[in-house]
Design a protein around this motif. Structure first.
Motif, PDB file in Angstrom:
ATOM      1  N   ASP A  79     -14.960   1.207 -22.433  1.00  0.00           N
ATOM      2  CA  ASP A  79     -15.495   1.470 -23.772  1.00  0.00           C
ATOM      3  C   ASP A  79     -16.575   2.542 -23.779  1.00  0.00           C
ATOM      4  OD1 ASP A  79     -13.806  -0.476 -24.743  1.00  0.00           O
ATOM      5  OD2 ASP A  79     -15.342  -2.042 -24.825  1.00  0.00           O
ATOM      6  N   GLY A  80     -16.998   3.000 -22.599  1.00  0.00           N
ATOM      7  CA  GLY A  80     -18.055   3.998 -22.524  1.00  0.00           C
ATOM      8  C   GLY A  80     -19.457   3.420 -22.547  1.00  0.00           C
ATOM      9  N   GLU A  81     -19.562   2.102 -22.518  1.00  0.00           N
ATOM     10  CA  GLU A  81     -20.870   1.448 -22.485  1.00  0.00           C
ATOM     11  C   GLU A  81     -21.568   1.722 -21.150  1.00  0.00           C
ATOM     12  OE1 GLU A  81     -22.610  -3.173 -22.662  1.00  0.00           O
ATOM     13  OE2 GLU A  81     -20.464  -2.757 -22.916  1.00  0.00           O
ATOM     14  N   PHE A  82     -20.789   1.725 -20.064  1.00  0.00           N
ATOM     15  CA  PHE A  82     -21.297   2.009 -18.730  1.00  0.00           C
ATOM     16  C   PHE A  82     -20.642   3.269 -18.199  1.00  0.00           C
ATOM     17  CE2 PHE A  82     -21.156  -2.750 -19.009  1.00  0.00           C
ATOM     18  CZ  PHE A  82     -22.525  -2.940 -19.176  1.00  0.00           C
ATOM     19  N   ASP A  83     -21.364   4.006 -17.366  1.00  0.00           N
ATOM     20  CA  ASP A  83     -20.840   5.246 -16.811  1.00  0.00           C
ATOM     21  C   ASP A  83     -20.008   5.028 -15.560  1.00  0.00           C
ATOM     22  OD1 ASP A  83     -22.143   7.333 -18.572  1.00  0.00           O
ATOM     23  OD2 ASP A  83     -23.903   6.197 -17.935  1.00  0.00           O
ATOM     24  N   ALA A  84     -20.253   3.942 -14.841  1.00  0.00           N
ATOM     25  CA  ALA A  84     -19.512   3.633 -13.620  1.00  0.00           C
ATOM     26  C   ALA A  84     -19.805   2.196 -13.240  1.00  0.00           C
ATOM     27  CB  ALA A  84     -19.910   4.571 -12.487  1.00  0.00           C
ATOM     28  N   MET A  85     -18.943   1.641 -12.386  1.00  0.00           N
ATOM     29  CA  MET A  85     -19.193   0.286 -11.893  1.00  0.00           C
ATOM     30  C   MET A  85     -19.258   0.291 -10.373  1.00  0.00           C
ATOM     31  SD  MET A  85     -15.533  -1.694 -12.541  1.00  0.00           S
ATOM     32  CE  MET A  85     -16.087  -3.226 -11.784  1.00  0.00           C
ATOM     33  N   VAL A  86     -20.131  -0.570  -9.851  1.00  0.00           N
ATOM     34  CA  VAL A  86     -20.313  -0.747  -8.415  1.00  0.00           C
ATOM     35  C   VAL A  86     -20.108  -2.222  -8.124  1.00  0.00           C
ATOM     36  CG1 VAL A  86     -21.833  -0.430  -6.440  1.00  0.00           C
ATOM     37  CG2 VAL A  86     -22.007   1.126  -8.396  1.00  0.00           C
ATOM     38  N   THR A  87     -19.244  -2.534  -7.165  1.00  0.00           N
ATOM     39  CA  THR A  87     -18.933  -3.936  -6.904  1.00  0.00           C
ATOM     40  C   THR A  87     -19.453  -4.383  -5.551  1.00  0.00           C
ATOM     41  OG1 THR A  87     -16.750  -3.336  -6.021  1.00  0.00           O
ATOM     42  CG2 THR A  87     -16.865  -3.888  -8.358  1.00  0.00           C
ATOM     43  N   ALA A  88     -20.100  -5.539  -5.546  1.00  0.00           N
ATOM     44  CA  ALA A  88     -20.470  -6.211  -4.307  1.00  0.00           C
ATOM     45  C   ALA A  88     -19.259  -7.020  -3.836  1.00  0.00           C
ATOM     46  CB  ALA A  88     -21.685  -7.109  -4.550  1.00  0.00           C
ATOM     47  N   PRO A  89     -19.231  -7.452  -2.591  1.00  0.00           N
ATOM     48  CA  PRO A  89     -18.003  -8.057  -2.051  1.00  0.00           C
ATOM     49  C   PRO A  89     -17.676  -9.420  -2.636  1.00  0.00           C
ATOM     50  CG  PRO A  89     -19.791  -8.221  -0.461  1.00  0.00           C
ATOM     51  CD  PRO A  89     -20.286  -7.334  -1.554  1.00  0.00           C
TER      52      PRO A  89
ATOM     53  N   ARG B 143     -15.230   3.604 -10.025  1.00  0.00           N
ATOM     54  CA  ARG B 143     -15.578   2.354  -9.347  1.00  0.00           C
ATOM     55  C   ARG B 143     -15.816   2.613  -7.872  1.00  0.00           C
ATOM     56  NH1 ARG B 143     -12.567  -1.176  -5.295  1.00  0.00           N
ATOM     57  NH2 ARG B 143     -14.067  -2.862  -5.047  1.00  0.00           N
ATOM     58  N   THR B 144     -16.970   2.199  -7.381  1.00  0.00           N
ATOM     59  CA  THR B 144     -17.272   2.266  -5.960  1.00  0.00           C
ATOM     60  C   THR B 144     -17.654   0.878  -5.470  1.00  0.00           C
ATOM     61  OG1 THR B 144     -19.638   2.741  -6.247  1.00  0.00           O
ATOM     62  CG2 THR B 144     -18.140   4.627  -6.212  1.00  0.00           C
ATOM     63  N   SER B 145     -17.598   0.702  -4.156  1.00  0.00           N
ATOM     64  CA  SER B 145     -17.906  -0.608  -3.592  1.00  0.00           C
ATOM     65  C   SER B 145     -18.380  -0.451  -2.158  1.00  0.00           C
ATOM     66  CB  SER B 145     -16.665  -1.513  -3.646  1.00  0.00           C
ATOM     67  OG  SER B 145     -16.988  -2.850  -3.278  1.00  0.00           O
ATOM     68  N   VAL B 146     -18.790  -1.568  -1.582  1.00  0.00           N
ATOM     69  CA  VAL B 146     -19.243  -1.590  -0.193  1.00  0.00           C
ATOM     70  C   VAL B 146     -18.046  -1.577   0.755  1.00  0.00           C
ATOM     71  CG1 VAL B 146     -21.390  -2.799  -0.716  1.00  0.00           C
ATOM     72  CG2 VAL B 146     -19.310  -4.121  -0.264  1.00  0.00           C
TER      73      VAL B 146
ATOM     74  N   SER C 257     -22.934   7.126  -4.351  1.00  0.00           N
ATOM     75  CA  SER C 257     -21.620   7.734  -4.560  1.00  0.00           C
ATOM     76  C   SER C 257     -21.215   7.664  -6.022  1.00  0.00           C
ATOM     77  CB  SER C 257     -20.573   7.040  -3.682  1.00  0.00           C
ATOM     78  OG  SER C 257     -19.308   7.617  -3.869  1.00  0.00           O
ATOM     79  N   ALA C 258     -21.462   6.521  -6.664  1.00  0.00           N
ATOM     80  CA  ALA C 258     -21.143   6.393  -8.094  1.00  0.00           C
ATOM     81  C   ALA C 258     -21.900   7.434  -8.909  1.00  0.00           C
ATOM     82  CB  ALA C 258     -21.478   4.982  -8.576  1.00  0.00           C
ATOM     83  N   LEU C 259     -23.167   7.639  -8.582  1.00  0.00           N
ATOM     84  CA  LEU C 259     -23.966   8.633  -9.300  1.00  0.00           C
ATOM     85  C   LEU C 259     -23.421  10.045  -9.065  1.00  0.00           C
ATOM     86  CD1 LEU C 259     -27.550   7.216  -8.670  1.00  0.00           C
ATOM     87  CD2 LEU C 259     -26.331   7.311 -10.850  1.00  0.00           C
ATOM     88  N   ASP C 260     -23.002  10.323  -7.824  1.00  0.00           N
ATOM     89  CA  ASP C 260     -22.415  11.637  -7.527  1.00  0.00           C
ATOM     90  C   ASP C 260     -21.153  11.859  -8.357  1.00  0.00           C
ATOM     91  OD1 ASP C 260     -24.377  12.265  -5.698  1.00  0.00           O
ATOM     92  OD2 ASP C 260     -23.208  11.646  -3.946  1.00  0.00           O
ATOM     93  N   LEU C 261     -20.310  10.826  -8.441  1.00  0.00           N
ATOM     94  CA  LEU C 261     -19.064  10.949  -9.201  1.00  0.00           C
ATOM     95  C   LEU C 261     -19.337  11.113 -10.684  1.00  0.00           C
ATOM     96  CD1 LEU C 261     -16.934   8.240  -7.343  1.00  0.00           C
ATOM     97  CD2 LEU C 261     -16.771  10.725  -7.113  1.00  0.00           C
ATOM     98  N   VAL C 262     -20.367  10.440 -11.191  1.00  0.00           N
ATOM     99  CA  VAL C 262     -20.742  10.601 -12.594  1.00  0.00           C
ATOM    100  C   VAL C 262     -21.193  12.038 -12.846  1.00  0.00           C
ATOM    101  CG1 VAL C 262     -22.434   9.957 -14.355  1.00  0.00           C
ATOM    102  CG2 VAL C 262     -21.322   8.184 -12.989  1.00  0.00           C
ATOM    103  N   ARG C 263     -21.957  12.601 -11.919  1.00  0.00           N
ATOM    104  CA  ARG C 263     -22.440  13.978 -12.084  1.00  0.00           C
ATOM    105  C   ARG C 263     -21.270  14.963 -12.079  1.00  0.00           C
ATOM    106  NH1 ARG C 263     -26.067  12.278  -7.815  1.00  0.00           N
ATOM    107  NH2 ARG C 263     -28.018  11.503  -8.712  1.00  0.00           N
TER     108      ARG C 263
END
Length: 330
Positions: free
Chosen positions: A112-122, A294-297, A322-328
């Protein structure tokens, strides 16, 4: 401390509550990132884990409408209640529903564009399976949620990137799972996302063979000749810069790696041991093909380390970076 409506907003799923996911998320909250971090988790569980770890984290109820904030020691929480209380290393399959609900909310917010990216913990696949839900991994689940026909798991550590043609399936099932159509689809996704998400103008992809010595001219298996080579020819005809199939035991030599932006391995334990040996704890899992970032550990839930203060958050930090780099790049 920084506040700005232009700060990226990253949504984080804390993963399996009995594992080290909450620990590494809390460790990240102690740093001042150029982004707002929003964790979807049970607030009481996060507060209890912070107290156990001796962290004086300030928890703020997430609000979409307030100005985005980045402040070391502060963490925005989007409360997703657990069915039963969670403690380190005490697995409760009843909490699997809350883990999956957090993932669904994070994906929806990104779509929906509410978040720019997601990062998942295991997460722990066995715990989720024990709850009665068929679950083979984050990658496959996110593909289902986003209705994406082809996703690709890629692990990255600095300039070394390894993608997988097949992911979490038994080794015995790999030869029949690999076909020309699958490989061509995977190479298309890799080529497109290396360009659009990583900003590589003309990516070079090196493909590993399935059999020892890439089949040794057919003496050690015909898949490399009958399946992989035709797929590579088809990819080349579409303008994809691809080479191989290369013998997996020598493909990571410096001569080839210097000419490679990403490798494609045929199965999970073919390419990832090399990458994890070179950079365990600092690698990042990136899901290619998704309409979201989406990035993760690169590690699991490590129940024995949960709540001890000994969990290494380096891979989670790398996943956020990495998520921030991809957003940029986007």
């Amino acid at each position: 401390m920084s506040t700005s409506s232009k700060l990226p907003r990253l949504v984080i799923s804390a993963g399996e509550p009995a594992g080290i996911g909450p620990d590494v998320v809390l460790a990240a909250s102690q740093r001042d990132w150029p982004a707002e971090l929003v964790v979807i988790a049970d607030r009481g569980m996060m507060e209890a884990r912070a107290a156990l770890l001796g962290l004086s984290t300030r928890f703020i109820a997430y609000n979409l409408d307030i100005e985005r904030i980045s402040n070391a020691g502060t963490l925005s929480v989007l409360h997703e209640p657990l069915a039963v209380s969670a403690a380190p290393a005490q697995v409760e399959s009843q909490n699997a529903a809350g883990v999956l609900a957090a993932l669904k909310r994070a994906v929806q917010g990104c779509m929906d564009g509410e978040f720019d990216a997601m990062v998942t913990a295991p997460v722990n696949k066995a715990v989720i399976a024990d709850s009665g839900v068929s679950f083979s991994g984050h990658t496959e689940y996110l593909a289902e949620l986003t209705e994406t026909p082809q996703v690709v798991m890629l692990l990255a550590a600095n300039d070394l990137r390894v993608a997988l043609a097949t992911t979490h399936i038994p080794l015995a099932a790999v030869p029949t799972a690999i076909n020309q159509s699958l490989l061509l689809d995977v190479l298309r996704v890799m080529d497109a996302d290396l360009k659009s998400k990583f900003g590589i103008a003309s990516p070079q992809i090196s493909v590993l063979g399935l059999n020892p010595h890439a089949g040794e001219g057919g003496h050690l298996g015909m898949e490399d000749i009958e399946v992989i080579e035709p797929a590579l020819q088809a990819a080349k005809s579409e303008g994809i810069n691809v080479s191989g199939p290369w013998p997996a035991d020598t493909a990571f030599n410096k001569r080839l790696s210097d000419q490679t932006d990403a490798y494609l391995a045929m199965y999970h334990d073919q390419g990832l041991p090399v990458l994890k040996y070179a950079s365990f704890g600092a690698a990042v899992n990136v899901t290619l093909g998704l309409p979201i970032i989406r990035t993760s550990v690169d590690h699991g839930t490590a129940f024995d380390l949960a709540g001890t203060g000994d969990a290494d958050p380096s891979s989670f930090f790398a996943a956020v970076e990495s998520a921030l780099d991809l957003v940029r790049v986007r």
